[in-house]
Design a protein around this motif. Structure first.
Motif, mmCIF file in Angstrom:
data_model
loop_
_atom_site.group_PDB
_atom_site.id
_atom_site.type_symbol
_atom_site.label_atom_id
_atom_site.label_comp_id
_atom_site.label_asym_id
_atom_site.label_seq_id
_atom_site.Cartn_x
_atom_site.Cartn_y
_atom_site.Cartn_z
ATOM 1 N N GLU A 205 0.822 -1.206 0.000
ATOM 2 C CA GLU A 205 0.000 0.000 0.000
ATOM 3 C C GLU A 205 0.860 1.262 0.000
ATOM 4 O OE1 GLU A 205 -3.287 2.369 -0.195
ATOM 5 O OE2 GLU A 205 -3.155 0.196 -0.474
ATOM 6 N N ASP A 206 1.959 1.238 0.742
ATOM 7 C CA ASP A 206 2.812 2.415 0.854
ATOM 8 C C ASP A 206 3.820 2.556 -0.279
ATOM 9 O OD1 ASP A 206 1.592 3.254 3.162
ATOM 10 O OD2 ASP A 206 3.061 2.328 4.503
ATOM 11 N N SER A 210 1.339 3.172 -4.395
ATOM 12 C CA SER A 210 1.581 4.619 -4.434
ATOM 13 C C SER A 210 2.337 5.010 -5.699
ATOM 14 C CB SER A 210 2.365 5.045 -3.188
ATOM 15 O OG SER A 210 1.616 4.811 -2.020
ATOM 16 N N THR A 268 4.653 14.507 -2.159
ATOM 17 C CA THR A 268 4.293 14.234 -0.773
ATOM 18 C C THR A 268 3.221 15.220 -0.328
ATOM 19 O OG1 THR A 268 6.466 13.336 -0.190
ATOM 20 C CG2 THR A 268 5.102 14.165 1.611
ATOM 21 N N LYS A 279 -3.272 10.570 0.182
ATOM 22 C CA LYS A 279 -2.921 9.836 -1.036
ATOM 23 C C LYS A 279 -3.764 10.302 -2.220
ATOM 24 C CE LYS A 279 -1.523 5.578 -1.296
ATOM 25 N NZ LYS A 279 -1.416 4.091 -1.299
ATOM 26 N N LYS A 283 -2.037 11.710 -5.527
ATOM 27 C CA LYS A 283 -2.280 11.092 -6.828
ATOM 28 C C LYS A 283 -2.849 12.114 -7.814
ATOM 29 C CE LYS A 283 -1.330 6.561 -6.708
ATOM 30 N NZ LYS A 283 -2.381 5.552 -6.808
ATOM 31 N N SER A 372 1.062 11.183 2.786
ATOM 32 C CA SER A 372 1.291 10.135 1.786
ATOM 33 C C SER A 372 2.306 10.625 0.771
ATOM 34 C CB SER A 372 -0.014 9.775 1.064
ATOM 35 O OG SER A 372 0.211 8.763 0.093
ATOM 36 N N VAL A 374 3.712 9.624 -3.098
ATOM 37 C CA VAL A 374 3.466 8.821 -4.298
ATOM 38 C C VAL A 374 4.575 9.087 -5.307
ATOM 39 C CG1 VAL A 374 0.983 8.842 -3.924
ATOM 40 C CG2 VAL A 374 2.006 10.556 -5.406
#
Length: 392
Positions: A205-206, A210, A268, A279, A283, A372, A374
């Motif tokens: 998930e991380d 991402s 971030t 997230k 995204k 989060s 990505v």
């Protein structure tokens, strides 16, 4: 590292072969465990998931596997009942050829959608697999898996006496909705399948979850971890750290090698309501074609980042007056870069091989857990060219 320096953890061996699915080079690989290995896996949520995904998902649910077969240049997707029979036959032909029980191998495919496997080729190969394949290093397996990748992708880390080796392929059709592309981890740590699954999923998930190269979720995405147990038990926290380290390394490699990419883009988001919102916002930025082209052109156009955050219509707690945006260590909103020195610094940041964009939503403490990161890449004319000509 050279090819000879990459080795599999204890309990695993590999074979590769050239079946002619691609013009030159190996296009079939197998990684085999010398004993039933604990298994955890995650698969694409695409409604067009291929028969290889469906079969492997069913087999992985048992919690053990004896290895993975990978076919390159043919996705075996949208191939109906025949494709499902072919996936099972290829996996079981491989198992029989190497003295393993039927049903014990997982299978993954990558390449063009809508083409049946050339089954006579597979049957002929596995009838004399020892003659038609050769022992392989991890680098050889990673190379055999490639489609439009420009180079093979490997990473490793240690957890006490155990080692975690990761192999990945994929540079396009990459915004996972579970895992991403094809990613395999092999470890000689001894761990039960439920515990392996419990540490694998949050790490995916991380990292892999991402990643976004182009907002598109593949029909074949698969991430698998196999644990042979040959090195004995290890502390679970140490193993989780090693798995996370390998997955992050591979994720960054996948993003950096995005189709046509010239830069790694890292976004971030901090200060969000929760991690899910962070997230979602990150995204939105990494997937924006306007942000991606600005990064490619080294244009510090922070307005495009603000635009991307502004598309989150349903996140009504995002207040533009509390948002801040930075490129690298240079804040650009709400305090805009000013003067020749600031502009020169921004130019330097945007021309780097990795461009870092930071957004603080100002809803919670930016040092808190509602954050989060990505990973993506810039958007170039080469991406268009690669995908315009992919099947022709």
């Amino acid at each position: 590292m050279s090819e000879s320096e990459w080795t599999f953890p204890s309990g695993f061996t590999a074979r590769v072969a050239a079946l002619g699915l691609r013009e030159t080079g190996d296009d079939l690989s197998l990684v085999l465990a010398d004993r039933p290995a604990a298994c955890a896996a995650m698969f694409t949520r695409s409604l067009f998931a291929g028969p290889s995904v469906t079969l492997s998902k069913h087999r992985a649910a048992a919690g053990t596997a004896r290895g993975i077969v990978t076919v390159a240049k043919n996705a075996n997707v949208a191939t109906g009942a025949e494709g499902a029979r072919n996936a099972a036959e290829v996996a079981d032909l491989a198992a029989t050829a190497y003295g393993l029980p039927e049903g014990s191998l997982l299978i993954c495919s990558t390449g063009v959608i809508g083409r049946q496997y050339p089954m006579p080729v597979f049957r002929d190969h596995f009838a004399a697999a020892a003659e038609h394949s050769r022992a392989a290093t991890p680098l050889a397996v990673a190379t055999a898996m490639m489609t439009t990748d420009t180079h093979p992708k490997l990473a490793q880390a240690y957890a006490g006496p155990a080692r975690v080796l990761g192999i990945a392929k994929g540079v396009g059709m990459s915004e996972p909705n579970m895992a991403t592309v094809l990613v395999y981890l092999f470890t000689d740590a001894e761990i039960a399948a439920p515990e392996l699954d419990a540490l694998f999923r949050p790490a995916v998930e991380d990292t892999l979850n991402s990643l976004s190269v182009d907002t598109d979720t593949s029909t074949s995405d698969t991430a698998i971890i196999l644990a042979s147990g040959a090195a004995g038990p290890v502390e679970h926290t140490a193993l989780a750290d090693a798995v996370g380290s390998v997955l992050l390394d591979l994720t960054r490699q996948l993003a950096r090698d995005g189709e046509g990419a010239t830069k790694l883009l890292t976004v971030t988001v901090t200060g969000a309501r929760d991690k899910a919102q962070a997230k979602r916002a990150a995204k939105a930025v990494v997937n924006s074609p306007l942000v991606k082209t600005a990064v490619h052109g080294a244009d510090p156009n922070w307005g495009r980042v603000a635009m991307a955050i502004g598309k989150l219509f349903d996140d009504t707690d995002i207040d533009p007056e509390r948002v801040s945006i930075a490129f690298g260590d240079q804040q650009v909103y709400p305090i805009a870069a000013d003067g020749q020195q600031d502009l020169a610094r921004l130019t330097e940041i945007m021309r780097a091989e990795e461009v870092v964009i930071s957004v603080d939503l100002g809803i919670t403490d930016p040092a808190g857990e509602a954050r989060s990161t990505v990973y993506g890449c810039d958007l170039t004319d080469q991406y268009v060219r690669i995908n315009a000509d992919y099947t022709t």
